[in-house]
Design a protein around this motif. Structure first.
Motif, PDB file in Angstrom:
ATOM      1  N   CYS A 166     -14.724  -6.845 -12.453  1.00 15.65           N
ATOM      2  CA  CYS A 166     -14.864  -5.919 -11.314  1.00 15.65           C
ATOM      3  C   CYS A 166     -16.318  -5.566 -10.994  1.00 15.65           C
ATOM      4  O   CYS A 166     -16.655  -5.304  -9.843  1.00 15.65           O
ATOM      5  N   LEU A 201      -2.485   1.926  -6.598  1.00 16.59           N
ATOM      6  CA  LEU A 201      -3.724   1.461  -7.215  1.00 16.59           C
ATOM      7  C   LEU A 201      -3.492   0.152  -7.979  1.00 16.59           C
ATOM      8  O   LEU A 201      -4.252  -0.817  -7.832  1.00 16.59           O
ATOM      9  N   SER A 239     -19.138  -7.017 -10.740  1.00 17.17           N
ATOM     10  CA  SER A 239     -20.020  -7.783  -9.847  1.00 17.17           C
ATOM     11  C   SER A 239     -19.922  -7.248  -8.429  1.00 17.17           C
ATOM     12  O   SER A 239     -20.877  -7.332  -7.662  1.00 17.17           O
ATOM     13  N   CYS A 240     -18.775  -6.700  -8.053  1.00 13.79           N
ATOM     14  CA  CYS A 240     -18.654  -6.108  -6.716  1.00 13.79           C
ATOM     15  C   CYS A 240     -18.789  -4.584  -6.746  1.00 13.79           C
ATOM     16  O   CYS A 240     -19.417  -3.998  -5.876  1.00 13.79           O
ATOM     17  N   VAL A 272     -10.708   2.516 -15.076  1.00 16.36           N
ATOM     18  CA  VAL A 272     -11.234   2.960 -13.780  1.00 16.36           C
ATOM     19  C   VAL A 272     -10.894   4.427 -13.528  1.00 16.36           C
ATOM     20  O   VAL A 272     -11.730   5.220 -13.082  1.00 16.36           O
ATOM     21  N   GLY A 329      -7.362  -1.329   3.154  1.00 13.21           N
ATOM     22  CA  GLY A 329      -6.131  -1.959   3.652  1.00 13.21           C
ATOM     23  C   GLY A 329      -5.779  -1.538   5.066  1.00 13.21           C
ATOM     24  O   GLY A 329      -6.633  -1.559   5.960  1.00 13.21           O
ATOM     25  N   PRO A 383     -16.267  -8.144   3.134  1.00 12.32           N
ATOM     26  CA  PRO A 383     -15.923  -8.807   1.883  1.00 12.32           C
ATOM     27  C   PRO A 383     -14.463  -8.541   1.525  1.00 12.32           C
ATOM     28  O   PRO A 383     -13.893  -7.540   1.942  1.00 12.32           O
ATOM     29  N   ARG A 425     -20.252  -3.037   2.534  1.00 12.60           N
ATOM     30  CA  ARG A 425     -18.804  -2.787   2.588  1.00 12.60           C
ATOM     31  C   ARG A 425     -18.073  -3.086   1.277  1.00 12.60           C
ATOM     32  O   ARG A 425     -16.863  -3.266   1.262  1.00 12.60           O
ATOM     33  N   TYR A 426     -18.806  -3.153   0.159  1.00  9.12           N
ATOM     34  CA  TYR A 426     -18.124  -3.128  -1.126  1.00  9.12           C
ATOM     35  C   TYR A 426     -17.886  -1.670  -1.442  1.00  9.12           C
ATOM     36  O   TYR A 426     -18.825  -0.880  -1.466  1.00  9.12           O
ATOM     37  N   ALA A 438     -11.078   4.414   2.965  1.00 11.78           N
ATOM     38  CA  ALA A 438     -10.009   3.844   3.784  1.00 11.78           C
ATOM     39  C   ALA A 438      -9.945   2.346   3.542  1.00 11.78           C
ATOM     40  O   ALA A 438     -10.783   1.600   4.038  1.00 11.78           O
ATOM     41  N   GLY A 460      -9.879  -6.483   3.589  1.00 20.84           N
ATOM     42  CA  GLY A 460     -10.961  -5.979   4.432  1.00 20.84           C
ATOM     43  C   GLY A 460     -10.574  -6.027   5.903  1.00 20.84           C
ATOM     44  O   GLY A 460      -9.766  -6.859   6.308  1.00 20.84           O
ATOM     45  N   ALA A 518      -7.387  -6.859  -1.591  1.00 18.28           N
ATOM     46  CA  ALA A 518      -7.443  -6.243  -0.265  1.00 18.28           C
ATOM     47  C   ALA A 518      -8.282  -7.146   0.603  1.00 18.28           C
ATOM     48  O   ALA A 518      -9.298  -7.680   0.164  1.00 18.28           O
ATOM     49  N   PRO A 551     -10.371  -9.872  -4.409  1.00 15.19           N
ATOM     50  CA  PRO A 551      -9.333 -10.795  -4.861  1.00 15.19           C
ATOM     51  C   PRO A 551      -8.239 -10.032  -5.609  1.00 15.19           C
ATOM     52  O   PRO A 551      -8.496  -8.959  -6.155  1.00 15.19           O
ATOM     53  N   TRP A 555       0.831  -1.200   0.000  1.00 14.42           N
ATOM     54  CA  TRP A 555       0.000   0.000   0.000  1.00 14.42           C
ATOM     55  C   TRP A 555       0.862   1.246   0.000  1.00 14.42           C
ATOM     56  O   TRP A 555       2.074   1.184   0.085  1.00 14.42           O
TER      57      TRP A 555
HETATM   58  C1  HEC Z   1     -15.274  -9.929  -4.880  1.00 14.84           C
HETATM   59  C2  HEC Z   1     -15.514  -8.522  -4.879  1.00 14.84           C
HETATM   60  C3  HEC Z   1     -14.539  -7.597  -5.603  1.00 14.84           C
HETATM   61  C4  HEC Z   1     -14.068  -7.678  -6.882  1.00 14.84           C
HETATM   62  C5  HEC Z   1     -14.362  -8.737  -7.930  1.00 14.84           C
HETATM   63  C6  HEC Z   1     -13.258  -6.503  -7.083  1.00 14.84           C
HETATM   64  N1  HEC Z   1     -13.206  -5.750  -5.938  1.00 14.84           N
HETATM   65 FE1  HEC Z   1     -12.265  -3.947  -5.705  1.00 14.84          FE
HETATM   66  N2  HEC Z   1     -12.788  -3.942  -3.740  1.00 14.84           N
HETATM   67  C7  HEC Z   1     -13.568  -4.883  -3.122  1.00 14.84           C
HETATM   68  C8  HEC Z   1     -13.633  -4.581  -1.707  1.00 14.84           C
HETATM   69  C9  HEC Z   1     -14.372  -5.371  -0.661  1.00 14.84           C
HETATM   70  C10 HEC Z   1     -12.849  -3.405  -1.510  1.00 14.84           C
HETATM   71  C11 HEC Z   1     -12.553  -2.717  -0.170  1.00 14.84           C
HETATM   72  C12 HEC Z   1     -11.293  -3.333   0.416  1.00 14.84           C
HETATM   73  C13 HEC Z   1     -10.898  -2.794   1.757  1.00 14.84           C
HETATM   74  O1  HEC Z   1     -11.756  -2.383   2.539  1.00 14.84           O
HETATM   75  O2  HEC Z   1      -9.673  -2.818   2.055  1.00 14.84           O
HETATM   76  C14 HEC Z   1     -12.351  -3.026  -2.811  1.00 14.84           C
HETATM   77  C15 HEC Z   1     -11.578  -1.898  -3.056  1.00 14.84           C
HETATM   78  C16 HEC Z   1     -11.255  -1.423  -4.323  1.00 14.84           C
HETATM   79  C17 HEC Z   1     -10.653  -0.134  -4.605  1.00 14.84           C
HETATM   80  C18 HEC Z   1     -10.364   0.944  -3.577  1.00 14.84           C
HETATM   81  C19 HEC Z   1      -8.928   0.937  -3.163  1.00 14.84           C
HETATM   82  C20 HEC Z   1      -8.699   1.925  -2.040  1.00 14.84           C
HETATM   83  O3  HEC Z   1      -8.586   1.460  -0.914  1.00 14.84           O
HETATM   84  O4  HEC Z   1      -8.689   3.127  -2.264  1.00 14.84           O
HETATM   85  C21 HEC Z   1     -10.468  -0.075  -5.958  1.00 14.84           C
HETATM   86  C22 HEC Z   1      -9.880   1.086  -6.746  1.00 14.84           C
HETATM   87  C23 HEC Z   1     -10.928  -1.324  -6.514  1.00 14.84           C
HETATM   88  N3  HEC Z   1     -11.403  -2.120  -5.490  1.00 14.84           N
HETATM   89  C24 HEC Z   1     -10.888  -1.648  -7.854  1.00 14.84           C
HETATM   90  C25 HEC Z   1     -11.237  -2.891  -8.361  1.00 14.84           C
HETATM   91  C26 HEC Z   1     -11.038  -3.288  -9.741  1.00 14.84           C
HETATM   92  C27 HEC Z   1     -10.454  -2.400 -10.812  1.00 14.84           C
HETATM   93  C28 HEC Z   1     -11.503  -4.574  -9.845  1.00 14.84           C
HETATM   94  C29 HEC Z   1     -11.469  -5.489 -11.056  1.00 14.84           C
HETATM   95  C30 HEC Z   1     -10.156  -5.752 -11.619  1.00 14.84           C
HETATM   96  C31 HEC Z   1     -12.007  -4.973  -8.542  1.00 14.84           C
HETATM   97  N4  HEC Z   1     -11.820  -3.930  -7.668  1.00 14.84           N
HETATM   98  C32 HEC Z   1     -12.597  -6.194  -8.271  1.00 14.84           C
HETATM   99  C33 HEC Z   1     -14.188  -5.957  -3.710  1.00 14.84           C
HETATM  100  C34 HEC Z   1     -13.975  -6.385  -5.011  1.00 14.84           C
END
Ligand code: HEC
Ligand code: HEC
Ligand code: HEC
Length: 439
Positions: free
Chosen positions: A344, A377, A346-347, A414, A246, A393, A359-360, A244, A387, A385, A396, A208
């Motif tokens: 991406c 990023l 789906s979440c 994005v 990680g 959640p 919390r997504y 916030a 959570g 990450a 991955p 991070w």
């Molecule tokens: C299974 C659900 C899931 C999928 C699929 C997913 N994410 Fe996430 N994403 C999350 C969650 C939950 C968090 C919050 C993590 C945390 O609280 O640390 C997050 C956080 C993020 C953040 C914020 C980072 C930050 O802390 O500022 C970004 C940007 C992001 N995702 C982009 C993506 C992208 C681009 C993809 C596809 C390649 C993707 N995510 C796929 C669940 C998902």
């Protein structure tokens, strides 16, 4: 006006009440429980203070110890004077501690807080087992006694400012000594101590990056109001601006959200008056008119609606090429939007607004996607990450399933679509480098 609180308190999201962890439940032990929360002892010593958590350092993993009142494995034999020395000087009765234990920050803890903390630690349930893991560094690196010289240079890790109001002084104490925000947000000097000249101006943190939180307008949080800071610190989100994730998610979840209104306001007030430092990690200002609107009023809460909408979006194969989004390295038929929808959405939702209540993270407008430096990023997308809670959640990591070119393409998508940036040109080579450096 020293000590007055000027913020509209009624707008604050409500505070998370401190669980009553101290069976003694006296005023002193409850105060100690609050100090333990603000100083986040649990982050490293576990919720039951049994220890064994690895802290990554440049010389190897240092494991935290059992600090329950067990006389065999914990600190049951400590006197209050021993406890004070461990917190302030990093001196345990028989040895010097490594600064993985943040004594350079706790150095400034008041006598009253240490006494309350000590009283509280007498009351936590005893865990009569050794931590699962203990520190074993190779002999040449086993530098416990050398730490004494290190301490002369690096303890205390911060300086007190003059001219602060009472509220700001309380904020300074919280930021520097209890919450030890600088252990993540202040860059390190050559000896791995905190670099006082670059106080709170942002530092890498494993996979991070803890951003610049000085009041610089272009690279820090100068554009945030005190109320923005308070809201972010209590809830871990700031609508269409910051999230916030990680390590910061953990700091919020385990410590910061338990703080009283007065203490949060004190920190916010103090963060507005620390010296502004401009770094080269510019934040591209958010252009609100470029941000997407939610697809409908209900979609962020209605999972079925979201699912239908995603299916429909996936069915419409995207053929148009968006010149703002660099995807020249992608040698497959999926456009950046396709890749986002498949991996991406789906979440995070087709529209980026996700399901905040579950919390997504909503990713629309976030500072983390608007920075000139994109390594953090790319790191989140490559490695995911976890959570802050077991029940939260997880995201991955995609470094195994997607090629560097595909990750670059999604990153650019994005940033332009949800960050409102005019363009973005992260390349496959950038992604390859980040994956190599952070693996
Ligand atoms: C299974 C659900 C899931 C999928 C699929 C997913 N994410 Fe996430 N994403 C999350 C969650 C939950 C968090 C919050 C993590 C945390 O609280 O640390 C997050 C956080 C993020 C953040 C914020 C980072 C930050 O802390 O500022 C970004 C940007 C992001 N995702 C982009 C993506 C992208 C681009 C993809 C596809 C390649 C993707 N995510 C796929 C669940 C998902
Ligand atoms: C950032 C991680 C971190 C935080 C936060 C932290 N500790 Fe520690 N602590 C450690 C580590 C790691 C060690 C072991 C250091 C070593 O072996 O040199 C340690 C050791 C100790 C010891 C020495 C125990 C012994 O005799 O070996 C005490 C006492 C202690 N911590 C108390 C606390 C208290 C009280 C708090 C909260 C006010 C706290 N720690 C917060 C990481 C942390
Ligand atoms: C364990 C490390 C850690 C600690 C302790 C920590 N932070 Fe953070 N902080 C981070 C990381 C990492 C991020 C980036 C989060 C993200 O992008 O998802 C962050 C983000 C932030 C942001 C958002 C900045 C932006 O531009 O989006 C603010 C404000 C902040 N922290 C303030 C604080 C304050 C105040 C404290 C002490 C009370 C603190 N942090 C303690 C690691 C930490």
């Amino acid at each position: 006006m020293a000590g007055t609180v000027s913020l509209p308190m009624e707008n604050l999201p409500s505070r998370i009440t401190l669980p009553n962890v101290s069976p003694a439940n006296s005023e002193l032990t409850n105060r100690g429980a609050y100090v333990a929360r603000t100083a986040d002892c649990m982050a490293c010593h576990r919720d039951d203070y049994s220890g064994g958590v690895p802290i990554e350092t440049p010389i190897g993993n240092i494991y935290s110890t059992n600090i329950t009142p067990s006389t065999r494995y914990g600190i049951g034999n400590y006197t209050e004077a021993d406890f004070k020395k461990a917190l302030r000087k990093g001196r345990a009765p028989n040895h010097q501690l490594y600064p993985a234990m943040p004594y350079p920050s706790y150095h400034g803890m008041t006598d009253e807080d240490i006494s309350a903390l000590f009283a509280y630690f007498q009351t936590v349930p005893i865990v009569d087992t050794p931590p699962e893991k203990t520190t074993h560094l190779p002999f040449s690196l086993n530098i416990r006694s050398l730490m004494l010289a290190w301490n002369v240079i690096n303890v205390p890790s911060t300086e007190n400012r003059s001219g602060l109001t009472n509220t700001q002084q309380r904020g300074e104490y919280l930021v520097n000594n209890l919450e030890h925000c600088g252990t993540c947000h202040t860059p390190r000097n050559l000896t791995q101590g905190l670099d006082k000249d670059r106080y709170l101006s942002g530092a890498p943190l494993g996979k991070w990056f803890a951003p610049n939180i000085t009041p610089d307008n272009d690279t820090g949080i100068g554009l945030w109001s005190e109320m923005d800071i308070v809201n972010y610190l209590r809830t871990g989100t700031l609508d269409k601006r910051a999230y916030a994730g990680g390590p910061m998610a953990e700091a919020v979840a385990h410590s910061i959200r338990y703080l009283t209104d007065e203490d949060l306001i004190a920190m916010a007030s103090y963060l507005k008056v620390v010296p502004a430092i401009k770094t080269d990690d510019y934040l591209i200002p958010v252009n609100v008119s470029r941000l997407p609107q939610p697809v409908s009023d209900s979609i962020t809460y209605d999972l079925l609606e979201q699912k239908d909408y995603l299916a429909q979006a996936k069915a419409e194969t995207v053929t148009s090429v968006d010149s703002r989004i660099s995807s020249h390295d992608v040698n497959d038929s999926n456009s950046p939007k396709d890749l986002y929808l498949i991996h991406c959405a789906s979440c995070h939702g087709v529209d980026g607004y996700a399901q905040p209540d579950a919390r997504y993270a909503s990713i629309v407008g976030l500072s983390s996607i608007r920075r000139v430096k994109t390594d953090a990023l790319v790191g989140v997308i490559a490695f995911g990450a976890k959570g802050a809670f077991n029940t939260a959640p997880k995201m991955p990591g995609f470094s195994k399933d997607l090629s560097p070119a595909q990750i670059a393409s999604i990153t650019n998508y994005v940033r332009v679509t949800f960050g409102g940036l005019p363009n973005s040109d992260v390349s496959a080579a950038d992604v390859t480098r980040v994956i190599k450096e952070k693996s």
